[in-house]
Design a protein around this motif. Structure first.
Motif, mmCIF file in Angstrom:
data_model
loop_
_atom_site.group_PDB
_atom_site.id
_atom_site.type_symbol
_atom_site.label_atom_id
_atom_site.label_comp_id
_atom_site.label_asym_id
_atom_site.label_seq_id
_atom_site.Cartn_x
_atom_site.Cartn_y
_atom_site.Cartn_z
ATOM 1 N N SER A 44 -62.397 96.868 -49.617
ATOM 2 C CA SER A 44 -61.746 95.830 -50.419
ATOM 3 C C SER A 44 -60.826 96.427 -51.491
ATOM 4 C CB SER A 44 -62.790 94.936 -51.083
ATOM 5 O OG SER A 44 -63.479 95.635 -52.098
ATOM 6 N N PHE A 45 -60.883 97.749 -51.698
ATOM 7 C CA PHE A 45 -60.040 98.389 -52.716
ATOM 8 C C PHE A 45 -58.571 98.345 -52.303
ATOM 9 C CE2 PHE A 45 -63.357 101.629 -54.516
ATOM 10 C CZ PHE A 45 -64.187 100.589 -54.882
ATOM 11 N N SER A 46 -57.699 98.294 -53.295
ATOM 12 C CA SER A 46 -56.262 98.410 -53.046
ATOM 13 C C SER A 46 -55.928 99.875 -52.794
ATOM 14 C CB SER A 46 -55.469 97.906 -54.247
ATOM 15 O OG SER A 46 -55.653 96.526 -54.414
ATOM 16 N N ILE A 47 -54.802 100.095 -52.136
ATOM 17 C CA ILE A 47 -54.365 101.454 -51.814
ATOM 18 C C ILE A 47 -52.935 101.662 -52.290
ATOM 19 C CG2 ILE A 47 -53.810 103.067 -49.941
ATOM 20 C CD1 ILE A 47 -55.982 101.703 -48.276
ATOM 21 N N ILE A 48 -52.703 102.823 -52.870
ATOM 22 C CA ILE A 48 -51.343 103.267 -53.166
ATOM 23 C C ILE A 48 -51.111 104.513 -52.333
ATOM 24 C CG2 ILE A 48 -49.741 104.192 -54.879
ATOM 25 C CD1 ILE A 48 -51.392 102.670 -57.021
ATOM 26 N N ALA A 49 -50.084 104.487 -51.505
ATOM 27 C CA ALA A 49 -49.680 105.661 -50.727
ATOM 28 C C ALA A 49 -48.385 106.184 -51.334
ATOM 29 C CB ALA A 49 -49.491 105.296 -49.263
ATOM 30 N N ASP A 50 -48.487 107.318 -51.994
ATOM 31 C CA ASP A 50 -47.342 107.934 -52.664
ATOM 32 C C ASP A 50 -46.706 108.928 -51.698
ATOM 33 O OD1 ASP A 50 -45.548 109.333 -54.232
ATOM 34 O OD2 ASP A 50 -47.033 110.000 -55.703
ATOM 35 N N ILE A 51 -45.559 108.558 -51.138
ATOM 36 C CA ILE A 51 -44.890 109.433 -50.163
ATOM 37 C C ILE A 51 -43.567 109.964 -50.699
ATOM 38 C CG2 ILE A 51 -46.032 108.291 -48.217
ATOM 39 C CD1 ILE A 51 -43.307 106.937 -47.628
ATOM 40 N N ALA B 101 -54.772 95.184 -50.908
ATOM 41 C CA ALA B 101 -53.316 95.331 -50.941
ATOM 42 C C ALA B 101 -52.954 96.803 -50.771
ATOM 43 C CB ALA B 101 -52.775 94.806 -52.262
ATOM 44 N N VAL B 102 -51.853 97.042 -50.069
ATOM 45 C CA VAL B 102 -51.375 98.401 -49.844
ATOM 46 C C VAL B 102 -49.951 98.501 -50.365
ATOM 47 C CG1 VAL B 102 -50.859 100.183 -48.129
ATOM 48 C CG2 VAL B 102 -52.799 98.648 -47.759
ATOM 49 N N ALA B 103 -49.764 99.408 -51.348
ATOM 50 C CA ALA B 103 -48.439 99.653 -51.916
ATOM 51 C C ALA B 103 -47.995 101.046 -51.502
ATOM 52 C CB ALA B 103 -48.490 99.558 -53.436
ATOM 53 N N ILE B 104 -46.808 101.135 -50.935
ATOM 54 C CA ILE B 104 -46.242 102.415 -50.546
ATOM 55 C C ILE B 104 -45.130 102.737 -51.534
ATOM 56 C CG2 ILE B 104 -45.079 103.714 -48.720
ATOM 57 C CD1 ILE B 104 -46.368 101.652 -46.729
ATOM 58 N N LEU B 105 -45.243 103.899 -52.170
ATOM 59 C CA LEU B 105 -44.246 104.342 -53.147
ATOM 60 C C LEU B 105 -43.352 105.367 -52.471
ATOM 61 C CD1 LEU B 105 -43.174 104.317 -56.065
ATOM 62 C CD2 LEU B 105 -44.847 106.110 -56.579
ATOM 63 N N ALA C 241 -43.383 98.562 -60.296
ATOM 64 C CA ALA C 241 -43.481 97.593 -59.202
ATOM 65 C C ALA C 241 -44.803 97.754 -58.451
ATOM 66 C CB ALA C 241 -42.292 97.731 -58.260
ATOM 67 N N VAL C 242 -45.194 98.996 -58.205
ATOM 68 C CA VAL C 242 -46.484 99.263 -57.554
ATOM 69 C C VAL C 242 -47.612 98.686 -58.411
ATOM 70 C CG1 VAL C 242 -48.134 101.103 -56.965
ATOM 71 C CG2 VAL C 242 -45.746 101.316 -56.275
ATOM 72 N N GLY C 243 -47.554 98.957 -59.713
ATOM 73 C CA GLY C 243 -48.588 98.485 -60.630
ATOM 74 C C GLY C 243 -48.751 96.978 -60.619
ATOM 75 N N ARG C 244 -47.635 96.266 -60.589
ATOM 76 C CA ARG C 244 -47.700 94.791 -60.529
ATOM 77 C C ARG C 244 -48.323 94.341 -59.210
ATOM 78 N NH1 ARG C 244 -42.793 95.415 -63.090
ATOM 79 N NH2 ARG C 244 -41.628 95.232 -61.151
ATOM 80 N N PHE C 245 -47.946 94.991 -58.108
ATOM 81 C CA PHE C 245 -48.411 94.571 -56.784
ATOM 82 C C PHE C 245 -49.924 94.753 -56.619
ATOM 83 C CE2 PHE C 245 -48.981 95.318 -52.163
ATOM 84 C CZ PHE C 245 -48.524 94.101 -51.693
ATOM 85 N N VAL C 246 -50.449 95.875 -57.101
ATOM 86 C CA VAL C 246 -51.890 96.135 -56.941
ATOM 87 C C VAL C 246 -52.687 95.800 -58.204
ATOM 88 C CG1 VAL C 246 -51.567 97.848 -55.120
ATOM 89 C CG2 VAL C 246 -51.743 98.605 -57.499
ATOM 90 N N LEU D 41 -51.738 102.267 -65.330
ATOM 91 C CA LEU D 41 -50.330 102.442 -64.987
ATOM 92 C C LEU D 41 -49.713 103.555 -65.828
ATOM 93 C CD1 LEU D 41 -47.825 101.620 -63.414
ATOM 94 C CD2 LEU D 41 -47.413 99.854 -65.134
ATOM 95 N N GLU D 42 -50.087 103.611 -67.090
ATOM 96 C CA GLU D 42 -49.568 104.662 -67.963
ATOM 97 C C GLU D 42 -49.989 106.042 -67.463
ATOM 98 O OE1 GLU D 42 -50.192 105.983 -72.562
ATOM 99 O OE2 GLU D 42 -49.967 103.838 -72.163
ATOM 100 N N ILE D 43 -51.235 106.177 -67.022
ATOM 101 C CA ILE D 43 -51.730 107.461 -66.502
ATOM 102 C C ILE D 43 -51.020 107.823 -65.211
ATOM 103 C CG2 ILE D 43 -53.737 108.586 -65.441
ATOM 104 C CD1 ILE D 43 -55.455 106.990 -67.500
ATOM 105 N N ILE D 44 -50.960 106.886 -64.313
ATOM 106 C CA ILE D 44 -50.435 107.179 -62.980
ATOM 107 C C ILE D 44 -48.917 107.420 -62.993
ATOM 108 C CG2 ILE D 44 -49.907 104.911 -61.992
ATOM 109 C CD1 ILE D 44 -51.919 105.687 -59.765
ATOM 110 N N ALA D 45 -48.225 106.836 -63.955
ATOM 111 C CA ALA D 45 -46.775 107.005 -64.042
ATOM 112 C C ALA D 45 -46.378 108.282 -64.788
ATOM 113 C CB ALA D 45 -46.140 105.793 -64.716
ATOM 114 N N ASP D 46 -47.328 108.936 -65.432
ATOM 115 C CA ASP D 46 -47.072 110.183 -66.141
ATOM 116 C C ASP D 46 -47.373 111.352 -65.190
ATOM 117 O OD1 ASP D 46 -48.509 112.532 -67.804
ATOM 118 O OD2 ASP D 46 -46.924 111.616 -69.026
ATOM 119 N N ASP D 47 -46.378 112.171 -64.903
ATOM 120 C CA ASP D 47 -46.534 113.237 -63.903
ATOM 121 C C ASP D 47 -47.727 114.144 -64.177
ATOM 122 O OD1 ASP D 47 -44.382 112.313 -62.442
ATOM 123 O OD2 ASP D 47 -42.959 113.723 -63.325
ATOM 124 N N GLN D 48 -47.899 114.581 -65.414
ATOM 125 C CA GLN D 48 -49.006 115.489 -65.733
ATOM 126 C C GLN D 48 -50.359 114.800 -65.605
ATOM 127 O OE1 GLN D 48 -47.696 116.999 -69.597
ATOM 128 N NE2 GLN D 48 -47.470 119.023 -68.660
#
Length: 144
Positions: free
Chosen positions: A42-49, A78-82, A113-118, A125-132
């Motif tokens: 049931s978890f959402s997925i983000i696929a960062d390609i 939900a599945v978000a592909i970046l 956009a990914v953050g809104r979708f999932v 979102l702040e953590i995941i959008a920061d490269d480090q």
């Protein structure tokens, strides 16, 4: 190279694909995620390609989507592909159209956009959008 993290508190799985990635590798990591004790379909997925060179053609996309569509273990979230590269984005759209009968799947070019979708929390979102911080998520998970 493909790695993933399961963030149970956020009900989220993040897959990160980098470099040349074959159909076999994608199928293998998918099976590995499904077998992970923390996995919940049931978890959402983000696929960062964004950094991937997908070695997939139309037939590969069809084979992968058929595998997912026919599996009882497949995600129902939900599945978000970046994606930011044209070929990978085109392949992702083909993939998303095939899976749309089972899951909400969409392709995006920004973390916002990914953050809104999932439905990511602002702090996640702040953590995941920061490269480090994003890299640190994967490093921490691998050391557990």
């Amino acid at each position: 190279m493909i790695d993933y993290i399961i963030l149970s508190e956020q009900r989220l799985i993040v897959e990160r694909l980098r470099g040349h990635v074959s159909l076999t590798e994608v199928e293998e990591i998918t099976e590995r995620i499904w077998q992970d004790p923390a996995y919940d379909k049931s978890f959402s997925i983000i696929a960062d390609i964004r950094e991937a060179d997908l070695g997939l053609n139309r037939q590969g996309i069809q084979a992968l989507s058929d595998m997912i569509l026919s599996s009882e273990d497949a995600s129902q979230g939900a599945v978000a592909i970046l994606s930011t590269k044209p070929v990978e984005t085109a392949m992702s759209y083909l993939f998303s159209r095939r899976l749309a009968t089972k899951n909400p799947v969409a392709v995006f070019s920004t973390w916002d956009a990914v953050g809104r979708f999932v439905s990511l929390s602002p702090s996640m979102l702040e953590i995941i959008a920061d490269d480090q911080a994003y890299d640190a998520l994967f490093e921490t998970e691998q050391n557990l």
